[in-house]
Write a protein that holds these residues in place. Structure first.
Motif, PDB file in Angstrom:
ATOM      1  N   LYS A  90       0.819  -1.218   0.000  1.00 40.14           N
ATOM      2  CA  LYS A  90       0.000   0.000   0.000  1.00 40.14           C
ATOM      3  C   LYS A  90       0.851   1.267   0.000  1.00 40.14           C
ATOM      4  O   LYS A  90       0.347   2.360   0.259  1.00 40.14           O
ATOM      5  CB  LYS A  90      -0.921   0.000   1.225  1.00 40.14           C
ATOM      6  CG  LYS A  90      -1.898  -1.166   1.249  1.00 40.14           C
ATOM      7  CD  LYS A  90      -2.778  -1.125   2.491  1.00 40.14           C
ATOM      8  CE  LYS A  90      -3.743  -2.305   2.513  1.00 40.14           C
ATOM      9  NZ  LYS A  90      -4.591  -2.290   3.738  1.00 40.14           N
ATOM     10  N   ASP A  92       2.631   4.586  -0.933  1.00 37.44           N
ATOM     11  CA  ASP A  92       2.357   5.667  -1.871  1.00 37.44           C
ATOM     12  C   ASP A  92       3.684   6.241  -2.357  1.00 37.44           C
ATOM     13  O   ASP A  92       4.757   5.708  -2.049  1.00 37.44           O
ATOM     14  CB  ASP A  92       1.488   6.749  -1.218  1.00 37.44           C
ATOM     15  CG  ASP A  92       2.110   7.310   0.062  1.00 37.44           C
ATOM     16  OD1 ASP A  92       3.343   7.157   0.246  1.00 37.44           O
ATOM     17  OD2 ASP A  92       1.373   7.891   0.873  1.00 37.44           O
ATOM     18  N   SER A  93       3.623   7.325  -3.098  1.00 46.07           N
ATOM     19  CA  SER A  93       4.837   7.889  -3.699  1.00 46.07           C
ATOM     20  C   SER A  93       5.858   8.312  -2.646  1.00 46.07           C
ATOM     21  O   SER A  93       7.064   8.104  -2.813  1.00 46.07           O
ATOM     22  CB  SER A  93       4.473   9.090  -4.577  1.00 46.07           C
ATOM     23  OG  SER A  93       3.851  10.106  -3.805  1.00 46.07           O
ATOM     24  N   LYS A 122       2.616   7.151 -11.630  1.00 46.27           N
ATOM     25  CA  LYS A 122       1.517   6.545 -10.865  1.00 46.27           C
ATOM     26  C   LYS A 122       1.895   5.145 -10.374  1.00 46.27           C
ATOM     27  O   LYS A 122       1.174   4.170 -10.571  1.00 46.27           O
ATOM     28  CB  LYS A 122       0.246   6.497 -11.707  1.00 46.27           C
ATOM     29  CG  LYS A 122      -0.275   7.875 -12.090  1.00 46.27           C
ATOM     30  CD  LYS A 122      -1.552   7.780 -12.902  1.00 46.27           C
ATOM     31  CE  LYS A 122      -2.068   9.176 -13.267  1.00 46.27           C
ATOM     32  NZ  LYS A 122      -3.312   9.119 -14.071  1.00 46.27           N
ATOM     33  N   ASP A 124       2.668   2.426  -7.431  1.00 45.99           N
ATOM     34  CA  ASP A 124       2.340   2.113  -6.043  1.00 45.99           C
ATOM     35  C   ASP A 124       3.113   0.867  -5.613  1.00 45.99           C
ATOM     36  O   ASP A 124       3.927   0.332  -6.373  1.00 45.99           O
ATOM     37  CB  ASP A 124       0.832   1.909  -5.865  1.00 45.99           C
ATOM     38  CG  ASP A 124       0.283   0.811  -6.771  1.00 45.99           C
ATOM     39  OD1 ASP A 124       1.090   0.008  -7.295  1.00 45.99           O
ATOM     40  OD2 ASP A 124      -0.942   0.744  -6.959  1.00 45.99           O
TER      41      ASP A 124
END
Length: 247
Positions: A90, A92-93, A122, A124
């Motif tokens: 999970k 993120d950037s 984009k 993940d």
């Protein structure tokens, strides 16, 4: 005349005695001054020693407290990093860029640069699990390919250490329910188009096309510079039946 000479001699001797006495007094005074100076120096040394002893004691106490704080911070960082690793699917950037920066010991500006790339692409956590070493290199433009290998290996270690319950988020299949022969050994995901390579191992076509260079002696899988792959129709049909079956 004789008496006069005796008087003169006596006066001369007296004068010499006075001079000697004055010299002795001067010497005594110098000795007293030197003694006082030595006592003052000794007192200063004792004061300096006492002060240094207090400073050293304070420094040792400060150092002990500092070591405790450092140890507590290290344990906290280790715990937080472990918690972060557990949630790799999970990420993120920001978390991905922190992982890269931490692994490669990058500067803050470099981490921000990676963060920008991740947002643009984009990417993940689940996307990372499907990336090859070449993908890492092509996307992030590391200074050396060795860095891409380090990141790839480090991330795979995290994935192995903290395997998630769902391997393929699109299919939502629990890990314990998936037969091992349905998983691609490269992507660790359910195969959509299984193909058999010349080494006898079955891969997902998209995975081996992207990651064949990660396979030991991959050149033996090629004929005239092209991968030699054979569709496994039976396995593909079994996988489709498995995915459609109720659970």
């Amino acid at each position: 005349i004789k008496l006069k000479n005796q008087v003169d001699e006596t006066i001369l001797n007296y004068t010499k005695c006075i001079e000697q006495y004055n010299n002795l007094c001067s010497i005594e005074r110098d000795i007293l001054i030197q003694k006082q100076q030595k006592e003052q120096k000794l007192m200063s040394v004792n004061q300096f020693y006492t002060f240094n002893k207090k400073v050293l004691k304070g420094f040792n106490e400060f150092n002990d407290n500092l070591q405790k704080v450092i140890e507590e911070n290290q344990n906290w960082i280790k715990k937080e990093w472990s918690e972060l690793e557990k949630k790799w699917s999970k990420w993120d950037s920001q978390e991905i860029s922190i992982f890269i920066g931490h692994t490669l010991e990058c500067t803050k500006s470099k981490i921000n640069e990676y963060n920008k790339i991740i947002k643009e692409k984009k990417i993940d956590g689940m996307s990372l699990s499907k990336m090859s070493k070449n993908d890492w290199m092509d996307i992030f433009h590391f200074e050396t390919f060795v860095q891409a290998c380090i990141i790839y290996d480090s991330f795979n270690e995290i994935c192995k250490r903290y395997s998630i319950n769902v391997i393929d988020s699109d299919k939502g299949v629990p890990q314990q329910d998936i037969p091992k022969e349905y998983l691609c050994p490269l992507s660790n995901s359910i195969m959509e188009d299984p193909v058999i390579a010349s080494n006898g191992i079955t891969y997902d076509r998209s995975s081996i096309m992207k990651q064949y260079q990660n396979i030991p002696n991959y050149s033996s899988l090629m004929t005239d510079g092209k991968l030699e792959l054979y569709p496994d129709h039976a396995l593909r049909q079994n996988i489709q039946i498995f995915l459609k079956s109720p659970r």
